[in-house]
Design a protein around this motif. Structure first.
Motif, PDB file in Angstrom:
ATOM      1  N   PRO A  58       0.830  -1.200   0.000  1.00 16.67           N
ATOM      2  CA  PRO A  58       0.000   0.000   0.000  1.00 16.67           C
ATOM      3  C   PRO A  58       0.871   1.260   0.000  1.00 16.67           C
ATOM      4  CG  PRO A  58      -0.843  -1.588   1.568  1.00 16.67           C
ATOM      5  CD  PRO A  58       0.489  -2.106   1.095  1.00 16.67           C
ATOM      6  N   ALA A  59       0.476   2.222  -0.825  1.00 14.71           N
ATOM      7  CA  ALA A  59       1.229   3.479  -0.927  1.00 14.71           C
ATOM      8  C   ALA A  59       1.059   4.285   0.347  1.00 14.71           C
ATOM      9  CB  ALA A  59       0.725   4.279  -2.118  1.00 14.71           C
ATOM     10  N   GLN A  60       2.121   4.929   0.775  1.00 16.46           N
ATOM     11  CA  GLN A  60       2.076   5.700   2.014  1.00 16.46           C
ATOM     12  C   GLN A  60       1.429   7.069   1.816  1.00 16.46           C
ATOM     13  OE1 GLN A  60       2.806   4.334   5.031  1.00 16.46           O
ATOM     14  NE2 GLN A  60       2.847   2.556   3.691  1.00 16.46           N
ATOM     15  N   ALA A  61       1.822   7.797   0.810  1.00 17.22           N
ATOM     16  CA  ALA A  61       1.269   9.130   0.560  1.00 17.22           C
ATOM     17  C   ALA A  61       1.391   9.450  -0.923  1.00 17.22           C
ATOM     18  CB  ALA A  61       1.994  10.167   1.411  1.00 17.22           C
ATOM     19  N   PRO A  62       0.653   8.712  -1.773  1.00 22.55           N
ATOM     20  CA  PRO A  62       0.812   8.919  -3.209  1.00 22.55           C
ATOM     21  C   PRO A  62       0.283  10.286  -3.648  1.00 22.55           C
ATOM     22  CG  PRO A  62      -1.060   7.520  -2.809  1.00 22.55           C
ATOM     23  CD  PRO A  62      -0.385   7.732  -1.479  1.00 22.55           C
ATOM     24  N   ALA A  63       0.969  10.887  -4.598  1.00 16.04           N
ATOM     25  CA  ALA A  63       0.501  12.131  -5.193  1.00 16.04           C
ATOM     26  C   ALA A  63      -0.614  11.806  -6.185  1.00 16.04           C
ATOM     27  CB  ALA A  63       1.653  12.833  -5.898  1.00 16.04           C
ATOM     28  N   PRO A  64      -1.504  12.747  -6.431  1.00 16.17           N
ATOM     29  CA  PRO A  64      -2.562  12.506  -7.407  1.00 16.17           C
ATOM     30  C   PRO A  64      -2.008  12.133  -8.779  1.00 16.17           C
ATOM     31  CG  PRO A  64      -3.044  14.454  -6.116  1.00 16.17           C
ATOM     32  CD  PRO A  64      -1.639  14.045  -5.779  1.00 16.17           C
ATOM     33  N   ALA A  94      -2.295  23.095 -11.062  1.00 11.18           N
ATOM     34  CA  ALA A  94      -3.640  23.077 -10.478  1.00 11.18           C
ATOM     35  C   ALA A  94      -3.727  22.067  -9.334  1.00 11.18           C
ATOM     36  CB  ALA A  94      -4.679  22.758 -11.556  1.00 11.18           C
ATOM     37  N   ILE A  95      -3.140  20.890  -9.541  1.00 13.91           N
ATOM     38  CA  ILE A  95      -3.126  19.869  -8.487  1.00 13.91           C
ATOM     39  C   ILE A  95      -2.364  20.396  -7.269  1.00 13.91           C
ATOM     40  CG2 ILE A  95      -2.201  17.585  -7.872  1.00 13.91           C
ATOM     41  CD1 ILE A  95      -4.586  17.265  -9.707  1.00 13.91           C
ATOM     42  N   GLY A 100      -1.130  21.153  -2.271  1.00 14.98           N
ATOM     43  CA  GLY A 100       0.096  21.644  -1.661  1.00 14.98           C
ATOM     44  C   GLY A 100       1.340  21.208  -2.403  1.00 14.98           C
ATOM     45  N   GLU A 101       2.394  21.944  -2.163  1.00 16.37           N
ATOM     46  CA  GLU A 101       3.673  21.738  -2.846  1.00 16.37           C
ATOM     47  C   GLU A 101       4.255  20.350  -2.589  1.00 16.37           C
ATOM     48  OE1 GLU A 101       6.202  22.826  -5.600  1.00 16.37           O
ATOM     49  OE2 GLU A 101       4.686  24.258  -4.929  1.00 16.37           O
ATOM     50  N   ARG A 102       3.902  19.718  -1.485  1.00 14.17           N
ATOM     51  CA  ARG A 102       4.450  18.401  -1.137  1.00 14.17           C
ATOM     52  C   ARG A 102       4.178  17.338  -2.194  1.00 14.17           C
ATOM     53  NH1 ARG A 102       0.836  14.664   0.087  1.00 14.17           N
ATOM     54  NH2 ARG A 102      -1.267  15.305   0.629  1.00 14.17           N
ATOM     55  N   VAL A 103       3.120  17.533  -3.028  1.00 12.26           N
ATOM     56  CA  VAL A 103       2.771  16.522  -4.025  1.00 12.26           C
ATOM     57  C   VAL A 103       3.443  16.742  -5.374  1.00 12.26           C
ATOM     58  CG1 VAL A 103       0.529  16.085  -2.928  1.00 12.26           C
ATOM     59  CG2 VAL A 103       0.661  17.653  -4.889  1.00 12.26           C
ATOM     60  N   ARG A 104       4.004  17.932  -5.616  1.00 13.75           N
ATOM     61  CA  ARG A 104       4.488  18.294  -6.960  1.00 13.75           C
ATOM     62  C   ARG A 104       5.374  17.226  -7.596  1.00 13.75           C
ATOM     63  NH1 ARG A 104       4.547  22.628 -10.060  1.00 13.75           N
ATOM     64  NH2 ARG A 104       3.978  24.057  -8.379  1.00 13.75           N
TER      65      ARG A 104
END
Length: 128
Positions: A58-64, A94-95, A100-104
């Motif tokens: 399972p992914a821990q914190a996947p970005a969109p 947009a995402i 937030g910047e954490r997903v970029r």
């Protein structure tokens, strides 16, 4: 018609749906123009954390992740490289604006060609 399907953790999505739809639509309009606003189709797919896996776990914190469907002809235009780069950049921005910047660094935008004669709407094959 631009079609965007966004996969994101349900817990990250909750309460942000309207903002995300608006920001993604605005992003597409910055590339195509205002005429496209009414044609942008956004589908948000929220997943529980145990239903998104990376590397066999399972992914821990996947970005969109975004799948962006556009007509195949967009890839053969003389300015296609520029359009593709702009679409990827504005959709990613947009995402990031919403999550937030954490997903970029992990946002995936995949442009997928809708091939004429291989898509149907309302039970009818779309020729162009």
């Amino acid at each position: 018609m631009p079609h965007l399907s966004v996969h994101v953790l349900e817990s990250d999505l909750a309460g942000r749906e309207t903002t995300l739809i608006r920001r993604l639509t605005d992003a597409v309009v910055t590339v195509y123009g205002e005429w496209a606003r009414g044609l942008v189709d956004v589908k948000l797919i929220g997943l529980p954390p145990h239903r998104w896996g990376i590397g066999g776990a399972p992914a821990q914190a996947p970005a969109p992740s975004v799948t962006f469907g556009i007509k195949e002809a967009a890839f053969s235009r003389p300015d296609s490289d520029e359009i593709i780069a702009r679409l990827i950049a504005v959709v990613t921005d947009a995402i990031v604006d919403v999550f937030g910047e954490r997903v970029r660094d992990g946002v995936t935008v995949e442009l997928v060609a809708g091939v004429a004669g291989r898509t149907g709407i309302g039970g009818v094959v779309v020729a162009s």
